[in-house]
Motif scaffolding. Structure first.
Motif, PDB file in Angstrom:
ATOM      1  N   THR A  40       0.793  -1.230   0.000  1.00 32.75           N
ATOM      2  CA  THR A  40       0.000   0.000   0.000  1.00 32.75           C
ATOM      3  C   THR A  40       0.829   1.285   0.000  1.00 32.75           C
ATOM      4  O   THR A  40       0.320   2.346   0.363  1.00 32.75           O
ATOM      5  CB  THR A  40      -0.964  -0.007   1.208  1.00 32.75           C
ATOM      6  OG1 THR A  40      -0.212  -0.157   2.410  1.00 32.75           O
ATOM      7  CG2 THR A  40      -1.950  -1.145   1.094  1.00 32.75           C
ATOM      8  N   GLU A  44      -3.624   6.231  -0.020  1.00 33.46           N
ATOM      9  CA  GLU A  44      -4.311   6.824   1.115  1.00 33.46           C
ATOM     10  C   GLU A  44      -5.084   5.757   1.881  1.00 33.46           C
ATOM     11  O   GLU A  44      -5.485   4.728   1.328  1.00 33.46           O
ATOM     12  CB  GLU A  44      -5.273   7.913   0.642  1.00 33.46           C
ATOM     13  CG  GLU A  44      -4.576   9.111   0.010  1.00 33.46           C
ATOM     14  CD  GLU A  44      -5.558  10.188  -0.432  1.00 33.46           C
ATOM     15  OE1 GLU A  44      -6.786   9.941  -0.307  1.00 33.46           O
ATOM     16  OE2 GLU A  44      -5.104  11.243  -0.890  1.00 33.46           O
ATOM     17  N   ALA A  45      -5.316   6.029   3.152  1.00 31.18           N
ATOM     18  CA  ALA A  45      -6.009   5.058   3.992  1.00 31.18           C
ATOM     19  C   ALA A  45      -7.389   4.712   3.442  1.00 31.18           C
ATOM     20  O   ALA A  45      -7.828   3.558   3.534  1.00 31.18           O
ATOM     21  CB  ALA A  45      -6.130   5.602   5.413  1.00 31.18           C
ATOM     22  N   VAL A  48      -6.998   2.017   0.839  1.00 31.45           N
ATOM     23  CA  VAL A  48      -6.705   0.731   1.474  1.00 31.45           C
ATOM     24  C   VAL A  48      -7.963   0.170   2.124  1.00 31.45           C
ATOM     25  O   VAL A  48      -8.254  -1.031   2.039  1.00 31.45           O
ATOM     26  CB  VAL A  48      -5.578   0.881   2.502  1.00 31.45           C
ATOM     27  CG1 VAL A  48      -5.248  -0.467   3.135  1.00 31.45           C
ATOM     28  CG2 VAL A  48      -4.336   1.494   1.863  1.00 31.45           C
ATOM     29  N   ARG A  49      -8.739   1.025   2.766  1.00 37.72           N
ATOM     30  CA  ARG A  49      -9.989   0.586   3.384  1.00 37.72           C
ATOM     31  C   ARG A  49     -10.921  -0.043   2.355  1.00 37.72           C
ATOM     32  O   ARG A  49     -11.542  -1.084   2.615  1.00 37.72           O
ATOM     33  CB  ARG A  49     -10.687   1.764   4.076  1.00 37.72           C
ATOM     34  CG  ARG A  49     -12.060   1.415   4.665  1.00 37.72           C
ATOM     35  CD  ARG A  49     -12.668   2.600   5.398  1.00 37.72           C
ATOM     36  NE  ARG A  49     -11.922   2.893   6.614  1.00 37.72           N
ATOM     37  CZ  ARG A  49     -12.114   2.250   7.776  1.00 37.72           C
ATOM     38  NH1 ARG A  49     -13.034   1.299   7.872  1.00 37.72           N
ATOM     39  NH2 ARG A  49     -11.411   2.583   8.822  1.00 37.72           N
ATOM     40  N   GLU A  72       3.530  -2.284   4.331  1.00 34.87           N
ATOM     41  CA  GLU A  72       4.006  -0.920   4.120  1.00 34.87           C
ATOM     42  C   GLU A  72       5.525  -0.908   3.980  1.00 34.87           C
ATOM     43  O   GLU A  72       6.242  -1.575   4.725  1.00 34.87           O
ATOM     44  CB  GLU A  72       3.609  -0.019   5.282  1.00 34.87           C
ATOM     45  CG  GLU A  72       2.237   0.616   5.136  1.00 34.87           C
ATOM     46  CD  GLU A  72       2.113   1.541   3.938  1.00 34.87           C
ATOM     47  OE1 GLU A  72       3.153   1.980   3.401  1.00 34.87           O
ATOM     48  OE2 GLU A  72       0.973   1.825   3.546  1.00 34.87           O
ATOM     49  N   GLU A  77       4.445   5.915   6.828  1.00 31.58           N
ATOM     50  CA  GLU A  77       3.123   5.639   6.264  1.00 31.58           C
ATOM     51  C   GLU A  77       2.354   4.654   7.127  1.00 31.58           C
ATOM     52  O   GLU A  77       1.137   4.773   7.301  1.00 31.58           O
ATOM     53  CB  GLU A  77       3.253   5.114   4.837  1.00 31.58           C
ATOM     54  CG  GLU A  77       3.688   6.156   3.826  1.00 31.58           C
ATOM     55  CD  GLU A  77       3.448   5.693   2.397  1.00 31.58           C
ATOM     56  OE1 GLU A  77       2.302   5.366   2.054  1.00 31.58           O
ATOM     57  OE2 GLU A  77       4.421   5.649   1.629  1.00 31.58           O
ATOM     58  N   ALA A  80       0.871   6.416  10.079  1.00 37.19           N
ATOM     59  CA  ALA A  80      -0.193   7.339   9.684  1.00 37.19           C
ATOM     60  C   ALA A  80      -1.481   6.606   9.343  1.00 37.19           C
ATOM     61  O   ALA A  80      -2.581   7.053   9.685  1.00 37.19           O
ATOM     62  CB  ALA A  80       0.268   8.184   8.492  1.00 37.19           C
ATOM     63  N   LYS A  81      -1.369   5.468   8.642  1.00 38.63           N
ATOM     64  CA  LYS A  81      -2.568   4.757   8.175  1.00 38.63           C
ATOM     65  C   LYS A  81      -3.157   3.799   9.200  1.00 38.63           C
ATOM     66  O   LYS A  81      -4.382   3.623   9.261  1.00 38.63           O
ATOM     67  CB  LYS A  81      -2.239   3.962   6.906  1.00 38.63           C
ATOM     68  CG  LYS A  81      -1.871   4.801   5.713  1.00 38.63           C
ATOM     69  CD  LYS A  81      -1.380   3.917   4.562  1.00 38.63           C
ATOM     70  CE  LYS A  81      -0.666   4.737   3.511  1.00 38.63           C
ATOM     71  NZ  LYS A  81      -0.068   3.901   2.448  1.00 38.63           N
ATOM     72  N   GLU A  84      -6.122   4.792  11.364  1.00 38.65           N
ATOM     73  CA  GLU A  84      -7.346   5.014  10.594  1.00 38.65           C
ATOM     74  C   GLU A  84      -8.020   3.715  10.185  1.00 38.65           C
ATOM     75  O   GLU A  84      -9.215   3.695   9.866  1.00 38.65           O
ATOM     76  CB  GLU A  84      -7.042   5.845   9.355  1.00 38.65           C
ATOM     77  CG  GLU A  84      -6.562   7.255   9.632  1.00 38.65           C
ATOM     78  CD  GLU A  84      -6.477   8.088   8.368  1.00 38.65           C
ATOM     79  OE1 GLU A  84      -7.445   8.079   7.587  1.00 38.65           O
ATOM     80  OE2 GLU A  84      -5.441   8.731   8.168  1.00 38.65           O
ATOM     81  N   LEU A  85      -7.255   2.615  10.191  1.00 34.70           N
ATOM     82  CA  LEU A  85      -7.786   1.329   9.755  1.00 34.70           C
ATOM     83  C   LEU A  85      -7.875   0.330  10.895  1.00 34.70           C
ATOM     84  O   LEU A  85      -8.138  -0.854  10.670  1.00 34.70           O
ATOM     85  CB  LEU A  85      -6.912   0.762   8.631  1.00 34.70           C
ATOM     86  CG  LEU A  85      -6.828   1.633   7.377  1.00 34.70           C
ATOM     87  CD1 LEU A  85      -5.727   1.138   6.453  1.00 34.70           C
ATOM     88  CD2 LEU A  85      -8.168   1.644   6.651  1.00 34.70           C
ATOM     89  N   TRP A  92      -0.589  -6.099   9.667  1.00 35.31           N
ATOM     90  CA  TRP A  92       0.389  -5.196   9.064  1.00 35.31           C
ATOM     91  C   TRP A  92       1.768  -5.846   8.999  1.00 35.31           C
ATOM     92  O   TRP A  92       2.257  -6.382   9.994  1.00 35.31           O
ATOM     93  CB  TRP A  92       0.510  -3.901   9.882  1.00 35.31           C
ATOM     94  CG  TRP A  92      -0.675  -2.997   9.777  1.00 35.31           C
ATOM     95  CD1 TRP A  92      -1.695  -2.871  10.668  1.00 35.31           C
ATOM     96  CD2 TRP A  92      -0.957  -2.077   8.723  1.00 35.31           C
ATOM     97  NE1 TRP A  92      -2.594  -1.928  10.228  1.00 35.31           N
ATOM     98  CE2 TRP A  92      -2.164  -1.423   9.037  1.00 35.31           C
ATOM     99  CE3 TRP A  92      -0.292  -1.732   7.539  1.00 35.31           C
ATOM    100  CZ2 TRP A  92      -2.734  -0.454   8.223  1.00 35.31           C
ATOM    101  CZ3 TRP A  92      -0.859  -0.759   6.723  1.00 35.31           C
ATOM    102  CH2 TRP A  92      -2.059  -0.140   7.063  1.00 35.31           C
TER     103      TRP A  92
END
Length: 251
Positions: A40, A44-45, A48-49, A72, A77, A80-81, A84-85, A92
Motif C-alpha cells: 500500500t 491513502e487510507a 486501502v480501506r 508498508e 506511512e 499514519a494509516k 485510521e484502519l 500489518w
C-alpha cells in the motif's frame, strides 16, 4: 473516496485474485495455497480501506482462504494509516528497509517484519520485543538478483543469518522474502525465486532451533507473480495490480 473509486478497487482486487488462482492452477498448486498481501505504499487510507472491505465481503475469495494482509514500505506511512484502519484489524507487515531508529514506531503496529537482512537489526528487534514483552514474526530478506539497488543478504549468507535470527527467543522466523530480478527474461526471474526456495529448503533441512516454521516464501509482485507462484511462493505482494498506478511518494 467516491463510490466509483471504491467499486474500481473492488474490481481490481477481484481480478488480481482470479489471476492468482490461475497462476496456482497453472503451477499445479491448490487454490488458496498462496496468500495475498496488499502493498500500500503511497496509497491513502481510504483506498486501502476500500480493498480491505471488499476482501472481507468475501464474494471473490474461495472458502477457507485467509484474508489479505497489508504491507508498508515506509514506517511513517504505517503509523499514519494504521490508526485510521484499526477497526478493520488488518495484519500489518513491514516490507521495506527498516532503520533502527524506526523500530519502536514500527512495532506499535506491525505483526511481521519481512525485511530483516542483518543480525544487528534482528538484535534491535529482539531488544524492543523484550522491552514491551511481545514476540514478533520476521522474514529474512535475501537479495537473489545481486542488484545493488535491492536490499537483502546475499544467498550464500542467508541460511547462516536465518539460523542466528531464529535463535533469538522474541523473534519467530517464519521464512524468507525477496524482490525479483528486474529483467524481461522470465528465466532469470524464476531462477532468483528458485534460489530463495533453495535457501528456505536448506534452513529447514538443518533443523536448527527456531527454524521449524520458516516455510514462508514472500516473493512475487504485480509484474511477476506467475513466475513466483510457479517457483513456490506462499505470499505475493501486490500493489499496482489492485490499486492502479501509484501517486508520487511524499518527500
Amino acid at each position: 473516496m467516491s463510490d466509483d473509486g471504491v467499486a474500481e478497487v473492488a474490481a481490481r482486487l477481484a481480478a488480481a485474485r482470479r489471476r492468482l488462482r490461475a497462476a496456482e492452477a497453472s503451477a499445479g498448486r491448490p487454490p488458496g495455497s498462496v496468500r495475498l498481501l496488499l502493498a500500500t505504499k503511497t496509497m491513502e487510507a481510504a483506498v486501502v480501506r476500500a480493498a480491505l472491505v471488499a476482501d472481507r465481503d468475501g464474494t471473490d475469495r474461495p472458502a477457507g482462504e485467509l484474508p489479505v494482509l497489508v504491507g508498508e514500505n515506509r514506517v511513517q506511512e504505517l503509523v499514519a494509516k494504521a490508526p485510521e484502519l484499526a477497526d478493520l484489524a488488518p495484519g500489518w507487515h513491514v516490507i521495506g528497509p527498516l532503520q533502527s531508529n524506526k523500530v519502536n514506531a514500527a512495532l506499535r503496529w506491525a505483526a511481521c517484519v519481512q525485511s530483516v537482512d542483518d543480525l544487528a537489526l534482528a538484535e534491535r528487534l529482539q531488544r524492543r520485543c523484550e522491552a514491551v514483552d511481545r514476540t514478533l514474526e520476521v522474514l529474512v530478506q535475501v537479495n537473489v538478483s545481486g542488484e545493488a539497488t535491492k536490499s537483502g543478504v546475499p544467498p550464500a549468507a542467508a541460511a547462516d543469518l536465518a539460523v542466528r535470527v531464529a535463535a533469538l527467543d522474541r523473534l519467530r522466523l517464519r521464512g524468507f522474502m525477496t524482490i525479483g530480478a528486474r529483467s524481461p527474461d522470465e528465466g532469470v526471474v524464476r531462477a532468483g525465486f528458485a534460489a530463495l526456495r533453495d535457501v528456505r529448503d536448506e534452513v529447514l533441512a538443518r533443523g536448527a532451533p527456531g527454524t521449524a516454521d520458516a516455510g514462508e516464501l514472500s516473493m512475487g509482485m504485480s509484474g511477476d507473480l506467475e513466475a513466483a507462484v510457479a517457483e513456490g511462493a506462499t505470499l505475493v505482494r501486490l500493489g499496482t495490480a489492485v490499486f492502479g498506478a501509484r501517486p508520487a511518494a511524499p518527500a
